[in-house]
Design a protein around this motif. Sequence first.
Motif, PDB file in Angstrom:
ATOM      1  N   THR A  83     -31.055  -2.897  -0.973  1.00 48.10           N
ATOM      2  CA  THR A  83     -30.037  -1.949  -0.518  1.00 48.10           C
ATOM      3  C   THR A  83     -28.882  -1.933  -1.507  1.00 48.10           C
ATOM      4  N   GLU A  84     -28.095  -0.864  -1.431  1.00 47.49           N
ATOM      5  CA  GLU A  84     -26.906  -0.768  -2.278  1.00 47.49           C
ATOM      6  C   GLU A  84     -25.911  -1.862  -1.928  1.00 47.49           C
ATOM      7  N   ALA A  85     -25.768  -2.161  -0.636  1.00 44.27           N
ATOM      8  CA  ALA A  85     -24.827  -3.209  -0.223  1.00 44.27           C
ATOM      9  C   ALA A  85     -25.215  -4.546  -0.835  1.00 44.27           C
ATOM     10  N   ARG A  86     -26.527  -4.836  -0.876  1.00 41.95           N
ATOM     11  CA  ARG A  86     -27.000  -6.096  -1.467  1.00 41.95           C
ATOM     12  C   ARG A  86     -26.679  -6.132  -2.957  1.00 41.95           C
ATOM     13  N   LEU A  87     -26.943  -5.033  -3.643  1.00 44.36           N
ATOM     14  CA  LEU A  87     -26.671  -4.982  -5.075  1.00 44.36           C
ATOM     15  C   LEU A  87     -25.192  -5.223  -5.354  1.00 44.36           C
ATOM     16  N   ARG A  88     -24.321  -4.586  -4.596  1.00 43.28           N
ATOM     17  CA  ARG A  88     -22.881  -4.754  -4.829  1.00 43.28           C
ATOM     18  C   ARG A  88     -22.439  -6.184  -4.546  1.00 43.28           C
ATOM     19  N   LYS A  89     -23.023  -6.810  -3.549  1.00 43.15           N
ATOM     20  CA  LYS A  89     -22.702  -8.214  -3.288  1.00 43.15           C
ATOM     21  C   LYS A  89     -23.118  -9.084  -4.467  1.00 43.15           C
ATOM     22  N   MET A  90     -24.283  -8.802  -5.021  1.00 41.07           N
ATOM     23  CA  MET A  90     -24.768  -9.556  -6.178  1.00 41.07           C
ATOM     24  C   MET A  90     -23.813  -9.401  -7.356  1.00 41.07           C
ATOM     25  N   LEU A  91     -23.439  -8.165  -7.643  1.00 40.36           N
ATOM     26  CA  LEU A  91     -22.547  -7.909  -8.781  1.00 40.36           C
ATOM     27  C   LEU A  91     -21.196  -8.592  -8.591  1.00 40.36           C
ATOM     28  N   ASN A  92     -20.620  -8.444  -7.407  1.00 36.91           N
ATOM     29  CA  ASN A  92     -19.300  -9.032  -7.152  1.00 36.91           C
ATOM     30  C   ASN A  92     -19.347 -10.559  -7.195  1.00 36.91           C
ATOM     31  N   HIS A  93     -20.389 -11.122  -6.599  1.00 38.10           N
ATOM     32  CA  HIS A  93     -20.518 -12.583  -6.578  1.00 38.10           C
ATOM     33  C   HIS A  93     -20.619 -13.142  -7.992  1.00 38.10           C
ATOM     34  N   GLU A  94     -21.459 -12.521  -8.818  1.00 37.84           N
ATOM     35  CA  GLU A  94     -21.679 -13.050 -10.166  1.00 37.84           C
ATOM     36  C   GLU A  94     -20.442 -12.875 -11.052  1.00 37.84           C
ATOM     37  N   PHE A 112     -16.359  -9.480 -19.802  1.00 38.06           N
ATOM     38  CA  PHE A 112     -17.349  -9.998 -18.877  1.00 38.06           C
ATOM     39  C   PHE A 112     -18.153  -8.866 -18.233  1.00 38.06           C
ATOM     40  N   PHE A 113     -19.407  -9.190 -17.922  1.00 32.62           N
ATOM     41  CA  PHE A 113     -20.240  -8.230 -17.210  1.00 32.62           C
ATOM     42  C   PHE A 113     -21.220  -8.965 -16.306  1.00 32.62           C
ATOM     43  N   SER A 114     -21.695  -8.250 -15.314  1.00 29.58           N
ATOM     44  CA  SER A 114     -22.806  -8.727 -14.495  1.00 29.58           C
ATOM     45  C   SER A 114     -23.783  -7.575 -14.327  1.00 29.58           C
ATOM     46  N   TYR A 115     -25.024  -7.813 -14.705  1.00 29.35           N
ATOM     47  CA  TYR A 115     -26.096  -6.842 -14.481  1.00 29.35           C
ATOM     48  C   TYR A 115     -26.954  -7.367 -13.338  1.00 29.35           C
ATOM     49  N   ALA A 116     -27.346  -6.488 -12.438  1.00 25.06           N
ATOM     50  CA  ALA A 116     -28.176  -6.919 -11.322  1.00 25.06           C
ATOM     51  C   ALA A 116     -29.139  -5.821 -10.909  1.00 25.06           C
ATOM     52  N   ASN A 117     -30.258  -6.235 -10.343  1.00 25.18           N
ATOM     53  CA  ASN A 117     -31.153  -5.290  -9.679  1.00 25.18           C
ATOM     54  C   ASN A 117     -31.809  -5.974  -8.494  1.00 25.18           C
ATOM     55  N   THR A 118     -32.098  -5.190  -7.473  1.00 22.26           N
ATOM     56  CA  THR A 118     -32.876  -5.655  -6.326  1.00 22.26           C
ATOM     57  C   THR A 118     -33.885  -4.563  -6.012  1.00 22.26           C
ATOM     58  N   VAL A 119     -35.153  -4.867  -6.210  1.00 22.44           N
ATOM     59  CA  VAL A 119     -36.188  -3.838  -6.142  1.00 22.44           C
ATOM     60  C   VAL A 119     -37.402  -4.321  -5.349  1.00 22.44           C
ATOM     61  N   ALA A 120     -38.174  -3.349  -4.887  1.00 24.34           N
ATOM     62  CA  ALA A 120     -39.483  -3.603  -4.286  1.00 24.34           C
ATOM     63  C   ALA A 120     -40.501  -2.793  -5.070  1.00 24.34           C
ATOM     64  N   THR A 121     -41.426  -3.468  -5.707  1.00 22.54           N
ATOM     65  CA  THR A 121     -42.455  -2.760  -6.465  1.00 22.54           C
ATOM     66  C   THR A 121     -43.591  -2.348  -5.527  1.00 22.54           C
TER      67      THR A 121
END
Length: 483
Positions: A83-94, A112-121
């Motif tokens: 979800t978008e909410a999960r991705l934003r949490k990942m980015l903010n946390h990192e 500084f940067f944080s790259y993240a993805n959360t996907v279902a193949t």
Amino acid sequence: MEITLKGDREFDDVPSLKTKALRINLNENIYGTFAEIGAGQETVRQFFRAGGASGTIAKAMSAYDKDFSDAIYGIEDDKRYVTEARLRKMLNHEVNLIEKRLPRDKHPNKLFFSYANTVATIDFAKNYKGHGWVGIKYQIEPDQEYNDIIIHIRFKETDARLQQETLGVLGTNLIYGAFYKYNEPKKLLRYLYDHLDKDQLEIDTINFSGPVFKDIDNRLMSLQLVKNGMTDAVMFAPDGNNVLPARVLYKKNILALRGSFRPVTKVNMDMFQKSYDMFIKENKVDVDKTQVIFEITLSNLRAEGEIDEQDFMDRAKLLCSLGQTVLISNFQEYYKLVEYFSQYSKNRMGLSMGVNNLVDIFDEKYYRHLSGGILEAFGKLFFKDLRVYLYPMQNEDGTLTNSENLKVHPRMKELYKFFKYNGKVVDITDFDPSTLAIFSRKVLKMIAKGEDGWETMLPEGVSKLIKEKSLFGCESEEIFHKE
């Protein structure tokens, strides 16, 4: 701190993935983390393989286990992970971890940067091709607030390994574009497909935010997605922000109105309201799970062969100001629109349209590209649990044309009767007669000529917005002077 590259690549001179990753790695100030969940660590692999990664990669991680992921990023309200909410949490946390662990006084020039993805193949049964959220949170100046680029993707390939590789290419393009094309967002968008083909990946949502994107209108960027063939349709919520179509349409009863809405008039809103009142009374329709969509096709956004982007913005703003959800698509034919909706919902749907639109649906010339012609199109259109709500047309002599007396091509008469008498086409009878003589093109001419009276043809508040924003070429000072 200005980040520049020596020269800019021409459209036919695409840098390799290694070149892109190496240019990031060799910039001594760019430093950050990679957090990838769901398709391996394909993006960070590009940067490790390019060389010089020790100066760029602070950390690479992949919390595949759900319990570990929840322990790191928290639990989502809907218990979902892609979800978008999960991705934003990942980015903010990192990003917060980087800031805590690397003091600014010791690293005054670091970006500084944080790259993240959360996907279902794709699943093993190959019934569900998969999707995901991909994003980057990053700085262009060390003392500047962070910028975000968030995108949603849908995989088109039918092999998990290929999807993983595609994700790695996209991620590399995104990071490279974020740092080196942030001042040309339209190019940044196109370059996301470097070394990719549109039949590998669809990007259906994108949002830019942060100081370097303060002048970017995300609706306009979404238009580029459709314009560039990156997706078939994009959607805007009533607040004007981009929204994921799947989130809005999933398992909903859908009522759609297609039009140019240039501008939206009282007849448009009467058509909507009266068809909505009929739709929610259907025995298979749940009013609490009903979604109304105002759709504008890309073909209606063209002026002299080119898309008039400002004209598009004017229409979207007006519809959103009326509390409506707007879909911009490249579907010329109605059956494609219905097929699109059917990706997200199998529930009953409705199309609200005028007589001319229905007559066009029964015109064979629109289906010559289909091997089964108009029968194939109608099979796709009316095979679904769909009903057409027909708004009447007032003729010059004051009579009305509706489903009972409209004229279709002689070859189409029996086909039309079949759908008509099987309840697929129903008349809107409780219409407002005072709106039948209102046409958008007439309103536009009156606005252009500075004539009085067009305001009364529009829904409440719309004329005020047109004047305040000088939409559709409206000269606000002149018109206010005439009032």
